[in-house]
Write a protein that holds these residues in place. Structure first.
Motif, short mmCIF file in Angstrom:
data_model
loop_
_atom_site.label_atom_id
_atom_site.label_comp_id
_atom_site.label_asym_id
_atom_site.label_seq_id
_atom_site.Cartn_x
_atom_site.Cartn_y
_atom_site.Cartn_z
N ILE A 1 45.97 48.29 46.33
CA ILE A 1 45.91 47.94 44.91
C ILE A 1 46.79 46.73 44.62
N LEU A 2 47.95 46.69 45.22
CA LEU A 2 48.86 45.56 44.99
C LEU A 2 48.33 44.26 45.60
N ASN A 3 47.46 44.38 46.58
CA ASN A 3 46.79 43.21 47.16
C ASN A 3 46.30 42.25 46.09
N VAL A 4 45.74 42.85 45.03
CA VAL A 4 45.08 42.06 43.99
C VAL A 4 46.03 41.02 43.40
N VAL A 5 47.26 41.43 43.12
CA VAL A 5 48.20 40.46 42.55
C VAL A 5 48.92 39.65 43.62
N LEU A 6 49.12 40.27 44.76
CA LEU A 6 49.91 39.59 45.79
C LEU A 6 49.16 38.43 46.43
N VAL A 7 47.84 38.57 46.51
CA VAL A 7 47.03 37.53 47.13
C VAL A 7 47.20 36.20 46.39
N GLN A 8 47.21 36.27 45.06
CA GLN A 8 47.34 35.04 44.28
C GLN A 8 48.67 34.37 44.54
N GLY B 1 40.63 51.13 49.56
CA GLY B 1 41.64 50.72 50.53
C GLY B 1 41.43 51.38 51.88
N ARG B 2 42.01 50.77 52.89
CA ARG B 2 41.88 51.28 54.25
C ARG B 2 43.23 51.20 54.97
N THR B 3 43.49 52.23 55.77
CA THR B 3 44.58 52.15 56.73
C THR B 3 43.93 52.07 58.10
N VAL B 4 44.34 51.10 58.91
CA VAL B 4 43.65 50.90 60.19
C VAL B 4 44.63 51.00 61.35
N GLN B 5 44.12 51.47 62.48
CA GLN B 5 44.97 51.50 63.68
C GLN B 5 44.11 51.30 64.93
N ILE B 6 44.72 50.70 65.93
CA ILE B 6 44.03 50.56 67.20
C ILE B 6 44.86 51.23 68.29
#
Lengths: 204, 161
Positions: free
Chosen positions: A152-159, B137-142
């Motif tokens: 969710i925070l991605n949205v603001v952090l990307v900018q 959202g996604r949490t990813v791991q390899i």
């Protein structure tokens, strides 16, 4: 890194005071809606590395409900009101007059109610912001998502990420008197807006 | 229990079997892995943005697809992986909030996916699998012992790609 982040102590204080007045207005509004006392902490105004922002709300995989509003005007930015899942359910139960613990999943009405809360808090916040800075700003219609805090925070952090590696966040924590609600209100000015805000308060 | 290595936003980590590389809470960000199934060496990169040339100065090349991937590739090769055996997997690139008039920046997820694929093509690395898009959202791991790339979500369960 961009020069606009070279703020003096006084300027940071001024931003904190703006956040304080805005959040105070919002807390009063929230308190009136749910008829409970709402405490808030002194707003944190901090310049932090972008990747650490999700830690403010408990880490990137914490499940939160986020109400997002875009802010239009002379100093555009984003508003994000984040509630841990438990707090969101508690708030919805309070708003809908249900017994606490009833809500286990958000339905359409619940989401709508939470978005309205985001709307009211943002309106109250921006009104105070205007009184202080004479910068008139309008929030967009709200959008809601329940997911991982990082996502969710991605949205603001990307900018912000496009402009540098640091984020200036004005963050206030709201706490209800019975500990049922623990919300985080973020105002994140767009890069460039910060100068406008600082100039408006005339602090060196 | 194999070591779990955390990869933060705008960061990457490389390692070898039996380590597991994990990155939490990707929205529009992308988690892209490189893996050599023979030497069992690999890496996971968590990028935020497609193109460093469209951004203002940054000290952190791992934030972008175009600068982060070559950086991780170098490190994976330095650990002893063989480039001709390397395969890539990627996940993320969601749009978390639906807006009628979504700006370009809100659609950054899609652009991230395209950019990663483009860079992989340029580097000549085969893309084996992906799980991208959506509004979650996604949490990813390899898992570097077998190359299994796990994608975890909140409401949509988890899957191996």
């Amino acid at each position: 890194m961009s020069d606009e982040f070279n703020l003096s102590v006084n300027q940071l204080d001024a931003l904190r005071e703006i956040g304080n007045v805005g959040a105070g207005n919002s807390a009063t509004a929230l308190s009136q809606i749910i008829n409970k006392r709402i405490d808030m902490n002194v707003p944190k105004v901090a310049l932090v590395p972008i990747e650490t922002v999700p830690d403010i709300v408990g880490g990137p995989d914490t499940i939160v409900v986020g109400v997002f509003l875009r802010v239009y005007g002379k100093a555009p930015g984003n508003i994000l009101f984040l509630l841990p899942q438990k707090s969101a359910f508690y708030l919805v139960d309070t708003l809908m007059g249900r017994e606490h613990g009833t809500t286990r999943k958000l339905d359409f009405m619940d989401e709508s109610a939470l978005m309205e809360i985001g709307n009211i808090l943002s309106g109250a916040y921006l009104n105070a912001f205007f009184t202080f800075t004479q910068i008139s700003m309008l929030p967009s219609i709200p959008a809601l998502a329940m997911d991982m805090a990082g996502a969710i925070l991605n949205v603001v952090l990307v900018q912000l990420g496009q402009m540098g590696d640091q984020a200036l966040v004005i963050e206030t924590e709201f706490l209800a008197e019975d500990d049922g609600i623990d919300g985080h209100f973020f105002l994140v000015p767009d890069p460039g807006s910060l100068n406008t805000i600082i100039r408006s308060v005339g602090v060196e | 229990m194999a070591g779990l290595i955390k990869v933060g936003m705008a960061d990457y980590k490389v390692g070898r079997s039996p380590s597991i590389l994990i990155s939490y809470g990707l929205g529009s960000c992308i988690g892209v892995s490189l893996y050599d199934p023979v030497s069992k060496i690999g890496g996971l990169l968590h990028i935020m943005l497609p193109d460093s040339r469209q951004a203002r100065a940054s000290d952190n090349p791992a934030k972008f697809a175009d600068t982060g991937l070559p950086l991780m590739l170098n490190d994976v090769l330095a650990q002893g992986a063989n480039k001709s055996r390397l395969v890539a997997k990627l996940a993320g690139g969601a749009q978390m909030f639906a807006f009628a008039n979504a700006t370009d920046i809100m659609k950054v997820g899609t652009r991230n996916v395209e950019a990663v694929k483009q860079v992989l093509r340029t580097m000549g690395i085969k893309l084996l699998a992906e799980d991208t898009g959506g509004n979650y959202g996604r949490t990813v791991q390899i898992d570097l012992s077998n190359g299994v790339y796990k994608v975890k979500t909140i409401d949509r369960g988890e899957k191996d790609i």
